[in-house]
Design a protein around this motif. Structure first.
Motif, short mmCIF file in Angstrom:
data_model
loop_
_atom_site.label_atom_id
_atom_site.label_comp_id
_atom_site.label_asym_id
_atom_site.label_seq_id
_atom_site.Cartn_x
_atom_site.Cartn_y
_atom_site.Cartn_z
N ASN A 43 0.84 -1.21 0.00
CA ASN A 43 0.00 0.00 0.00
C ASN A 43 0.87 1.25 0.00
N TYR A 44 0.48 2.22 -0.84
CA TYR A 44 1.16 3.51 -0.87
C TYR A 44 0.12 4.62 -0.66
N LEU A 45 0.54 5.65 0.06
CA LEU A 45 -0.27 6.87 0.14
C LEU A 45 0.24 7.79 -0.96
N VAL A 46 -0.63 8.09 -1.92
CA VAL A 46 -0.23 8.87 -3.09
C VAL A 46 -0.91 10.23 -3.04
N THR A 70 -1.58 13.72 -5.22
CA THR A 70 -1.48 14.34 -6.54
C THR A 70 -1.81 15.83 -6.40
N THR A 71 -1.76 16.55 -7.50
CA THR A 71 -2.10 17.97 -7.46
C THR A 71 -3.57 18.17 -7.12
N GLN A 72 -4.38 17.09 -7.17
CA GLN A 72 -5.82 17.23 -6.87
C GLN A 72 -6.27 16.65 -5.54
N ASP A 73 -5.65 15.53 -5.10
CA ASP A 73 -6.22 14.81 -3.95
C ASP A 73 -5.19 13.79 -3.42
N ARG A 74 -5.65 13.05 -2.37
CA ARG A 74 -4.83 11.92 -1.87
C ARG A 74 -5.52 10.63 -2.25
N PHE A 75 -4.72 9.58 -2.47
CA PHE A 75 -5.28 8.27 -2.81
C PHE A 75 -4.47 7.18 -2.13
N ILE A 76 -5.06 6.01 -2.08
CA ILE A 76 -4.31 4.82 -1.67
C ILE A 76 -4.06 4.00 -2.93
N LEU A 77 -2.81 3.64 -3.14
CA LEU A 77 -2.48 2.74 -4.25
C LEU A 77 -2.23 1.36 -3.64
N THR A 78 -2.99 0.36 -4.06
CA THR A 78 -2.78 -0.99 -3.54
C THR A 78 -2.33 -1.91 -4.66
N LEU A 79 -1.23 -2.62 -4.42
CA LEU A 79 -0.78 -3.67 -5.33
C LEU A 79 -1.07 -4.99 -4.63
N TYR A 80 -1.79 -5.87 -5.29
CA TYR A 80 -2.25 -7.10 -4.64
C TYR A 80 -1.18 -8.16 -4.71
N GLU A 81 -0.86 -8.69 -3.54
CA GLU A 81 0.21 -9.68 -3.44
C GLU A 81 -0.41 -11.08 -3.42
N LYS A 82 0.31 -12.07 -2.92
CA LYS A 82 -0.06 -13.46 -3.23
C LYS A 82 -1.43 -13.92 -2.70
N ARG A 83 -1.91 -13.37 -1.57
CA ARG A 83 -3.12 -13.94 -0.98
C ARG A 83 -4.40 -13.48 -1.67
N VAL A 84 -4.34 -12.37 -2.37
CA VAL A 84 -5.55 -11.90 -3.06
C VAL A 84 -5.47 -12.36 -4.52
N ALA A 85 -6.43 -13.20 -4.93
CA ALA A 85 -6.42 -13.70 -6.30
C ALA A 85 -6.98 -12.63 -7.22
N ALA A 86 -6.27 -12.39 -8.33
CA ALA A 86 -6.70 -11.35 -9.28
C ALA A 86 -8.14 -11.61 -9.73
N ASP A 87 -8.52 -12.88 -9.85
CA ASP A 87 -9.87 -13.21 -10.32
C ASP A 87 -10.95 -12.77 -9.35
N ASP A 88 -10.60 -12.57 -8.08
CA ASP A 88 -11.58 -12.15 -7.08
C ASP A 88 -11.77 -10.63 -7.04
N LEU A 89 -10.84 -9.89 -7.65
CA LEU A 89 -10.90 -8.43 -7.53
C LEU A 89 -12.21 -7.84 -8.08
N PRO A 90 -12.73 -8.34 -9.22
CA PRO A 90 -14.01 -7.75 -9.69
C PRO A 90 -15.12 -7.88 -8.65
#
Ligand SMILES: Nc1ncnc2c1ncn2[C@@H]1O[C@H](COP(=O)(O)OP(=O)(O)OP(=O)(O)O)[C@@H](O)[C@H]1O
Ligand SMILES: N[C@@H](CCO)C(=O)O
Length: 322
Positions: free
Chosen positions: A38-41, A43-63
């Motif tokens: 997780n990163y706190l990002v 920008t010139t407009q706002d703050r966001f959380i950037l999450t990169l999914y590691e091994k326990r979260v299956a990409a197929d479950d993200l939707p």
């Protein structure tokens, strides 16, 4: 630590050009959490959380997870949906990982919630359960009741290295629970399934965010409350039960979603189930995380000890709880 994947400034700046969110000002890795990067990002407009999914979260479950967050956010609940890019996409790839840019929510997660905060969390959980009445998607609980016995067997006799006799006692407790588990056919819906205090953001006694939906699934509605009860009402050792906090959580929930008599009578079974689920998942992590890993292992026995409160009769038959 929870930055497993490093994101270069160049890759992040390029990633942000897909969205209408302004330009990169800063990005900092977030230390809390153990599952994803997780990163706190900013920008010139706002703050966001950037999450990169590691091994326990299956990409197929993200939707499923993202649709659930969108559904709850559209109903006004304080959950953080993913930001859509200019083409309407929420799920991306960055540095070779599935990634989402997520709405930043204010607030801090608590270590020692008080009665008012527990009541607010219960109310929010009940409101979430009301809001998913028309949520159309299903996801089986990969950490649900049927998975506990196989997980016990995968841990095997190594469990006795955590506490002598633990394998036999867990096996006994699972067998005991199987006799009565969901005999009543309790109501099911989309549940959070991991509503620990560290997954709730608060300002004072008010909830500003419910986060970390990456175990969300379709399961017994009351099981979600049981998980929260077991997570919120004890100290970190699992030895000391705070009844006032536990009751407040249930009262808050009941204000949003009244419990039936059948649910009241099934509650303790579901809470024992919650204790077994987190004892087993923590035990698996305990046995399979190298001692020199940077991640802090969570104590499996802290959840095991809670069984003494939820089923004192069963606990007397378990030497590891003597
Ligand atoms: N939408 C958000 N708004 C603000 N802060 C957030 C948000 N999402 C995550 N955070 C911050 O990032 C931290 C880690 O997030 P999260 O708990 O989702 O990580 P995780 O690696 O999935 O953790 P866990 O070990 O709890 O499964 C949180 O404690 C919180 O401080
Ligand atoms: N909440 C879980 C970790 C999974 O997010 C635990 O404390 O064991």
């Amino acid at each position: 630590m929870a930055v497993y994947t490093h994101v270069s400034a160049e890759a992040l700046a390029e990633f942000l050009t897909r969205f209408d969110v302004g330009e990169l000002v800063s990005a900092k890795g977030i230390a809390e959490g153990v599952e994803n990067s997780n990163y706190l990002v900013e920008t010139t407009q706002d703050r966001f959380i950037l999450t990169l999914y590691e091994k326990r979260v299956a990409a197929d479950d993200l939707p499923y997870f993202m649709a659930l967050l969108d559904h709850l956010a559209a109903k006004g609940l304080p959950v953080p949906p993913a930001i859509k890019d200019r083409e309407g996409r929420e799920i991306h790839e960055l540095e070779g990982r599935p990634a989402c840019l997520i709405k930043f929510l204010p607030g801090v997660s608590l270590s020692h919630p008080n009665v008012a905060q527990a009541r607010a969390a219960g109310e929010a959980l009940g409101a979430m359960h009301q809001a998913v009445a028309d949520f159309p998607l299903d996801r089986p609980n990969s950490m649900g009741f049927e998975s506990w016995k196989p997980l016990l067997e995968r841990c095997g006799e190594s469990l006795d290295g955590i506490a002598p006799g633990l394998y036999r006692d867990l096996d006994f407790a699972l067998g005991d629970l199987a006799e009565t588990w969901d005999r009543q056919g309790l109501a099911r819906c989309a549940i959070h399934a991991d509503l620990f205090p560290d997954n709730v953001l608060m300002l004072g006694d008010a909830i500003t965010g419910v986060i970390d939906f990456y175990f969300a699934c379709t399961d017994i509605r009351l099981y979600d409350l049981a998980v929260a009860h077991a997570a919120w009402s004890f100290d970190t050792t699992g030895e000391h039960y705070d009844e006032a906090v536990g009751n407040a959580l249930i009262e808050g929930y009941s204000q949003s979603f009244p419990l039936s008599e059948v649910e009241h009578s099934a509650f303790h079974d579901l809470a024992v189930g919650a204790c077994l689920r987190f004892t087993l998942s923590r035990a698996w992590d305990w046995l399979n995380t190298p001692a020199d890993a940077l991640v802090t292992r969570k104590d499996p026995l802290a959840f095991w000890r809670r069984v003494k409160v939820y089923d004192p009769d069963l606990a007397t038959l378990l030497p590891t709880l003597a």
